[in-house]
Design an enzyme around this catalytic site. Structure first.
Site, PDB file in Angstrom:
ATOM      1  N   GLU A 235      -2.788  -0.443   8.634  1.00 33.14           N
ATOM      2  CA  GLU A 235      -4.155  -0.751   8.197  1.00 33.14           C
ATOM      3  C   GLU A 235      -4.276  -2.175   7.667  1.00 33.14           C
ATOM      4  O   GLU A 235      -3.602  -2.559   6.717  1.00 33.14           O
ATOM      5  CB  GLU A 235      -4.576   0.237   7.091  1.00 33.14           C
ATOM      6  CG  GLU A 235      -5.989  -0.017   6.568  1.00 33.14           C
ATOM      7  CD  GLU A 235      -6.402   0.984   5.490  1.00 33.14           C
ATOM      8  OE1 GLU A 235      -5.554   1.753   5.008  1.00 33.14           O
ATOM      9  OE2 GLU A 235      -7.594   0.972   5.129  1.00 33.14           O
ATOM     10  N   ASP A 303     -15.058  -4.763  -0.900  1.00 34.51           N
ATOM     11  CA  ASP A 303     -14.436  -3.506  -0.477  1.00 34.51           C
ATOM     12  C   ASP A 303     -14.548  -2.489  -1.608  1.00 34.51           C
ATOM     13  O   ASP A 303     -13.568  -2.079  -2.198  1.00 34.51           O
ATOM     14  CB  ASP A 303     -12.964  -3.792  -0.141  1.00 34.51           C
ATOM     15  CG  ASP A 303     -12.229  -2.552   0.323  1.00 34.51           C
ATOM     16  OD1 ASP A 303     -12.875  -1.652   0.884  1.00 34.51           O
ATOM     17  OD2 ASP A 303     -10.997  -2.496   0.119  1.00 34.51           O
TER      18      ASP A 303
HETATM   19  C1  RNT Z   1      -6.918   0.228   0.456  1.00 34.65           C
HETATM   20  C2  RNT Z   1      -6.929   0.980   1.748  1.00 34.65           C
HETATM   21  C3  RNT Z   1      -6.169   2.277   1.730  1.00 34.65           C
HETATM   22  C4  RNT Z   1      -6.370   3.085   0.472  1.00 34.65           C
HETATM   23  C5  RNT Z   1      -5.821   4.491   0.542  1.00 34.65           C
HETATM   24  C6  RNT Z   1      -5.710   5.105  -0.809  1.00 34.65           C
HETATM   25  O1  RNT Z   1      -7.739  -0.863   0.483  1.00 34.65           O
HETATM   26  O2  RNT Z   1      -8.235   1.188   2.168  1.00 34.65           O
HETATM   27  O3  RNT Z   1      -6.484   2.999   2.865  1.00 34.65           O
HETATM   28  O4  RNT Z   1      -7.723   3.178   0.122  1.00 34.65           O
HETATM   29  O5  RNT Z   1      -4.646   4.519   1.243  1.00 34.65           O
HETATM   30 ZN    ZN Z   2      -8.517   2.416   3.904  1.00 31.05          ZN
END
Ligand code: RNT
Ligand code: ZN
Length: 428
Positions: A235, A303
């Site tokens: 991610e 965010d």
């Molecule tokens: C953080 C990411 C991540 C978390 C979770 C708890 O900016 O979005 O996905 O929110 O893993």
């Molecule tokens: Zn996330």
């Protein structure tokens, strides 16, 4: 009017809505069935403000993410959290999964560090999920830990700290594999690291090289985990608390990394520039990537992880998936946390809004819109696109809720309020 599930008024309104959609070339019965089947992974961390349940030394903070607000009723134990999810499951239509973070381990009062976590520390979660007939997803937790306090984990300059987090990633992947075996279906694992710097780094390069190398060790070259059962995603993020100028795992980094290694890419709706939305990126990434994991969230100015609502950003994401016929190439998961309102309501609002947006997209007159476009009739396309918005969508959504045996809009808050006074208000 507050109609009850199954009531005549819902049937009657749905019959005329079905005709309205049919005249647009859309079969609303099929849309309802399809919308109910698409899995949506509910994030475990709204219930407890991303604190987790592992036993850890006092004084640790969130490290890169933080829920704001102090509304009473936060789940303080795994049992409280599971009781909360049971409420949610009674109020949200459609197929749900549950997305667990490693920090939600149950270690029976023992301090078990993140690199030593094992499937057995998630037995209660697996048993609960089996009873509830839902599948689990998993996330390593690379934050809220002394070894994350320096702001770097998998890309830390110190090889000992890197190795600790590599071991944690591998341990997490083994837990995911055990979950997959237990549930008889894959477990989707999302790797998010907070790594980055508050101010201009003198060296952006080394951490990125180290992050790629650590992920290679934890995922690509690690042969002990079955990649059909544990399906890995990475991610990206633009900035975070304490990583305002530099995030090692940027969009460019992870999109290139995932592509070159044949693993999945995660897009979080809050991880781009404040005026940037993600819907236009989906058809670009899916030209090249096999699958995308979407973190459904709602940024406000940053965010901020506000509770998801049925807004343009959400509808546009699912319309893109619909118009590209890409439903089987996206994994859907919610990711938000608001500690300033009733947390069960936060879940229900966001999950119902997401399911609503999925249904809305499945009711899109895609074939006709694309026919008009191919014929060069852009005025006709614009007219239909805009006028489709005011078809009787609410009646179809109500019919979906009835079909799923779930409460209609404006009827479920009573149960949440009762649970609040019976249960949540007593959590002090
Ligand atoms: C953080 C990411 C991540 C978390 C979770 C708890 O900016 O979005 O996905 O929110 O893993
Ligand atoms: Zn996330």
């Amino acid at each position: 009017m507050t109609a009850r599930p199954g009531s005549k008024i819902v049937d009657k309104l749905y019959a005329s809505a079905r005709d309205a959609y049919a005249s647009n070339g859309v079969n609303s019965d099929k849309a309802i069935s399809a919308a109910l089947k698409i899995p949506l992974s509910l994030h475990c961390w709204q219930a407890d403000d991303v604190v987790g349940f592992e036993k850890k030394p006092a004084g640790l903070d969130g490290g890169g993410i933080m829920a704001t607000g102090n509304y009473p009723g936060r789940a303080r134990t795994p049992d409280e959290a599971r009781a909360d999810y049971e409420q949610v499951l009674q109020l949200v239509p459609g197929t749900l999964r549950l997305n667990i973070h490693a920090m939600y381990a149950e270690t029976g009062g023992q301090v078990v560090d993140r690199d030593a976590l094992e499937p057995k520390h998630f037995n209660n979660w697996m048993d609960w999920a089996q009873r509830r007939r839902i599948h689990l997803d998993f996330n390593p937790s690379f934050f809220a830990h002394p070894k994350a306090d320096g702001g770097y984990t998998l890309s830390h300059a110190d090889p000992a700290i890197r190795r600790f987090w590599i071991r944690h990633a591998i341990a997490s992947r083994k837990i995911a594999e055990a979950m997959a075996r237990h549930q008889g279906g894959p477990c989707f694992v999302n790797h998010w690291v907070p790594d980055g710097g508050k101010d201009f780094p003198a060296d952006r390069w080394t951490h990125r090289k180290l992050l790629a190398d650590s992920l290679d060790q934890a995922i690509v070259r690690e042969k002990s985990v079955n990649k059909k059962q544990c399906i890995d995603f990475v991610e990206s993020k633009l900035f975070g608390l304490g990583s305002e100028e530099y995030v090692v795992g940027s969009s460019e980094f992870y999109s290139s990394y995932a592509l070159s290694r044949g693993i999945g890419l995660t897009m979080d709706m809050g991880h781009y520039h404040p005026t940037e939305t993600i819907h236009d990126k989906i058809s670009s990434f899916l030209q090249f990537h096999g699958q995308l994991l979407l973190h459904v969230s709602r940024p406000i100015r940053w965010d901020s992880d506000h509770v998801v609502i049925f807004n343009d950003d959400l509808r546009n994401v699912f319309l893109e998936i619909q118009r590209g016929g890409a439903w089987d190439r996206v994994i859907l998961a919610t990711d938000y946390f608001d500690a300033s309102i009733n947390r069960i309501a936060a879940y229900v609002i966001g999950l119902r809004a997401t399911r609503k947006a999925i249904l809305y997209a499945l009711l899109d007159p895609t074939a006709e819109l694309q026919r008009l476009e191919a014929a060069g009739d852009n005025a006709g396309r614009l007219a239909l696109m805009d006028e489709a918005k005011t078809l009787p969508f609410g009646a179809v959504w109500d019919a979906l809720c009835v079909k799923a045996g779930m409460p209609l809009d404006r009827t479920w808050m009573a149960q949440v309020r009762k649970y609040e006074s019976d249960v949540l208000a007593k959590r002090r």
